[in-house]
Scaffold this motif. Structure first.
Motif, short mmCIF file in Angstrom:
data_model
loop_
_atom_site.label_atom_id
_atom_site.label_comp_id
_atom_site.label_asym_id
_atom_site.label_seq_id
_atom_site.Cartn_x
_atom_site.Cartn_y
_atom_site.Cartn_z
N GLN A 352 0.79 -1.27 -0.19
CA GLN A 352 -0.03 0.09 0.07
C GLN A 352 0.94 1.26 -0.02
O GLN A 352 0.56 2.19 -0.64
N ARG A 353 1.85 1.31 0.72
CA ARG A 353 2.90 2.27 0.83
C ARG A 353 3.34 2.56 -0.47
O ARG A 353 3.36 3.79 -1.15
N ILE A 354 3.89 1.75 -1.00
CA ILE A 354 4.64 1.68 -2.47
C ILE A 354 3.61 2.27 -3.49
O ILE A 354 3.73 3.06 -4.46
N TYR A 355 2.29 1.47 -3.43
CA TYR A 355 1.39 2.11 -4.48
C TYR A 355 0.80 3.60 -4.01
O TYR A 355 0.75 4.36 -5.23
N MET A 356 1.00 4.06 -3.03
CA MET A 356 0.47 5.26 -2.88
C MET A 356 1.30 6.21 -3.37
O MET A 356 1.57 7.49 -3.69
N GLY A 364 -5.31 6.26 -9.07
CA GLY A 364 -6.21 6.46 -8.15
C GLY A 364 -5.86 5.98 -6.68
O GLY A 364 -5.53 4.80 -6.69
N GLU A 365 -6.29 6.61 -5.72
CA GLU A 365 -6.09 6.30 -4.24
C GLU A 365 -6.78 4.96 -4.06
O GLU A 365 -6.42 3.95 -3.27
N HIS A 366 -7.95 4.63 -4.56
CA HIS A 366 -8.62 3.40 -4.59
C HIS A 366 -8.80 2.68 -5.67
O HIS A 366 -9.54 1.79 -5.95
N GLY A 367 -7.81 2.80 -6.69
CA GLY A 367 -7.63 2.04 -7.89
C GLY A 367 -8.72 2.34 -8.82
O GLY A 367 -9.06 1.58 -9.61
N GLU A 368 -9.38 3.51 -8.80
CA GLU A 368 -10.45 3.66 -9.78
C GLU A 368 -9.97 4.16 -11.14
O GLU A 368 -10.68 4.40 -11.89
N GLY A 369 -8.90 4.58 -11.16
CA GLY A 369 -8.19 4.95 -12.38
C GLY A 369 -8.69 6.31 -13.05
O GLY A 369 -9.66 6.76 -12.41
N LYS A 370 -8.37 6.82 -14.00
CA LYS A 370 -8.79 7.97 -14.56
C LYS A 370 -8.96 7.71 -16.25
O LYS A 370 -7.99 7.69 -16.73
N LEU A 371 -10.19 7.33 -16.43
CA LEU A 371 -10.84 6.92 -17.90
C LEU A 371 -10.36 8.08 -18.79
O LEU A 371 -10.78 9.24 -18.58
N GLN A 372 -9.98 7.91 -20.02
CA GLN A 372 -9.86 6.16 -20.53
C GLN A 372 -8.05 6.05 -20.32
O GLN A 372 -7.71 4.89 -20.64
N HIS A 373 -7.29 7.04 -20.09
CA HIS A 373 -5.90 6.79 -20.35
C HIS A 373 -5.18 5.72 -19.18
O HIS A 373 -4.17 5.25 -19.34
N TYR A 374 -5.89 6.09 -17.78
CA TYR A 374 -5.25 5.41 -16.95
C TYR A 374 -6.18 4.37 -16.30
O TYR A 374 -7.13 4.71 -15.66
N PRO A 375 -6.15 3.13 -16.86
CA PRO A 375 -7.02 2.19 -16.37
C PRO A 375 -7.45 1.96 -14.88
O PRO A 375 -6.44 1.99 -14.14
N PRO A 376 -8.69 1.45 -14.62
CA PRO A 376 -8.94 1.10 -13.11
C PRO A 376 -8.26 -0.12 -12.84
O PRO A 376 -8.14 -0.96 -13.74
N LEU A 377 -7.98 -0.30 -11.58
CA LEU A 377 -7.37 -1.27 -11.28
C LEU A 377 -8.13 -2.29 -10.19
O LEU A 377 -7.86 -3.42 -9.96
#
Length: 457
Positions: A352-356, A364-377
């Motif tokens: 989690q630390r590395i991800y943040m 995104g902080e909660h893996g929501e992504g930024k459509l469309q260029h950064y996919p949700p995880l």
């Protein structure tokens, strides 16, 4: 993660030089950064042969139409479209080589194969071939002199191509510039260098015959089936390959690891855990044609397929493929991905630390992504699948989606292989696979290390 391709009468123009140059510069940056265009968001498609790695670098030369008004015969123009649908240039053009001059090295579990020259050169290419001989080669998987063709060429798919389409492709190939380049000798180990052994392979995995439409299905569905099963040869990557370089009909399109390349081609079936079960037609079309969609982006081998082939296909053809794909049955409906295995608090907190620090800005902080260029995880099938190959590789190697007509300036992901050791990389991939309700399994430092040592492709 999924894909395909095939024919139409309408010609689609080439990608602009500016877009092509942008992709090439991006590919160069990726390679210099120890990256190999990899699938990490939603699809890692690849139209690859069962016996070999068919993915050249993004700088492979492309077939180009004459500048200005296209005055070529209609059959030649149509043949170019079909050749793009079959992605012929990707295999028959070596990196920085001349178009259709062959010589691309294809590593296989059995040795190295080199693709042949299919330009209209009279000595080394197909200049002396007739349309009948070309069609017979596609239909039977045999060269004009009777030699059995190694199935690194998708002979089991190309046999389904119609005579009309074969003639158009041949007319196009005969119209391009001849390349006077000798064919390289194959370098297969004994006994695989004995072509007569292919008789056994063919008896198990090759069924000669043209595609037969299903009268109970729509014209659109049949068009999509023809494209996916024929020139698109999608099953060659998206079906598990056995030790003989063949695949089981019962596992067709159900996904599998691509030999030598160390990429996992996901299921194209209606499996909702790892397939297209809950994908919309629009999402599939966007991914195939543009390289990005609300569900993810293409990297790795599939990025090459989109770049060389799918982006040029007509809207009608890509939609037809999507319609067909949505009907592929899940041959193992009882298979369900279980809940995540228990992750130790220390590993989860480290990930989690590395991800943040390194991932949340884009994804995104909660893996929501930024459509469309950064996919949700979060709830991303390619992240949760049993195989962790793709998410590990994208974290290590980064990558760029292809530059396409619909997405000419793709956003890329940097590689982290130089910043993260095996333990840290395993921790962040484990976090991504188990956080936000994802039901993937943890990965180990050993798994990361094995892929870190794998050749970049």
């Amino acid at each position: 993660m999924k894909t395909l391709a095939l024919s139409s009468v309408r010609f689609v123009p080439s990608v602009s030089a500016a877009s092509s140059n942008r992709l090439r510069r991006a590919a160069d940056r990726t390679r210099r950064a120890a990256s190999s265009l990899v699938a990490g968001a939603a699809f890692a498609f690849a139209a690859m042969a069962p016996l070999a790695s068919l993915i050249p670098c993004a700088q492979a030369a492309e077939a180009t139409a004459p500048a200005g008004a296209d005055t070529r015969p209609a059959n030649v123009v149509r043949g170019e479209y079909l050749a793009r649908a079959g992605d012929c240039v990707a295999c028959h053009t070596a990196p920085r080589g001349k178009t259709f001059g062959g010589g691309l090295a294809m590593e296989t579990p059995f040795g190295t194969l080199y693709t042949p020259n299919i330009s209209p050169d009279n000595e080394f290419g197909i200049g002396k071939w007739t349309a009948d001989e070309f069609f017979k080669m596609l239909r039977t998987g045999k060269s004009p002199d009777g030699k059995l063709i190694y199935p690194a060429m998708p002979i089991a798919a190309y046999t389904k191509v119609t005579r009309e389409d074969s003639d158009a492709i041949f007319a196009y190939l005969k119209s391009v510039e001849p390349v006077h380049q000798p064919n390289r000798k194959q370098e297969l180990r004994f006994p695989f260098n004995q072509r007569e052994l292919l008789i056994g392979w063919r008896s198990l995995y090759f069924r000669e015959g043209e595609f037969q439409p299903n009268p109970s299905r729509s014209v659109e569905w049949n068009r999509g089936a023809y494209l996916v099963e024929g020139l698109g040869h999608c099953s060659m990557c998206h079906t598990k390959i056995n030790l003989l370089g063949g695949s089981s009909k019962s596992e067709q399109f159900a996904g599998g690891l691509i030999p030598v390349q160390n990429w996992y081609a996901p299921s194209l079936t209606s499996d909702k855990d790892g397939g297209l079960g809950d994908w919309s037609i629009k999402d599939i079309v966007d991914l195939l044609q543009a390289g990005i969609s609300d569900r993810g982006a293409v990297y790795g081998p599939m990025a090459e397929v989109t770049y060389h082939s799918l982006q040029y296909m007509t809207d009608d053809d890509v939609k037809a493929m999507a319609v067909y794909l949505k009907t592929l049955p899940d041959n193992d409906p009882g298979r369900k991905t279980g809940p995540s295995a228990t992750v130790t608090p220390a590993v989860f907190e480290s990930g989690q630390r590395i991800y943040m620090q390194k991932c949340s800005m884009c994804h995104g902080e909660h893996g929501e992504g930024k459509l469309q260029h950064y996919p949700p995880l979060a709830r991303n099938q390619s992240i949760e699948m049993d195989s962790a190959v793709n998410p590990i590789r994208i974290v290590l190697n980064g990558g760029f989606p292809p530059g396409t007509r619909r997405n000419p300036e793709p956003y890329g992901m940097p590689p982290f292989a130089q910043e993260l050791n095996d333990t840290d990389a395993a921790a962040v991939v484990t976090y991504i696979r188990t956080a936000w309700g994802n039901h993937g399994q943890p990965v180990t430092a050993r798994q990361v290390n094995e892929l870190r040592k794998a050749p970049l492709r």
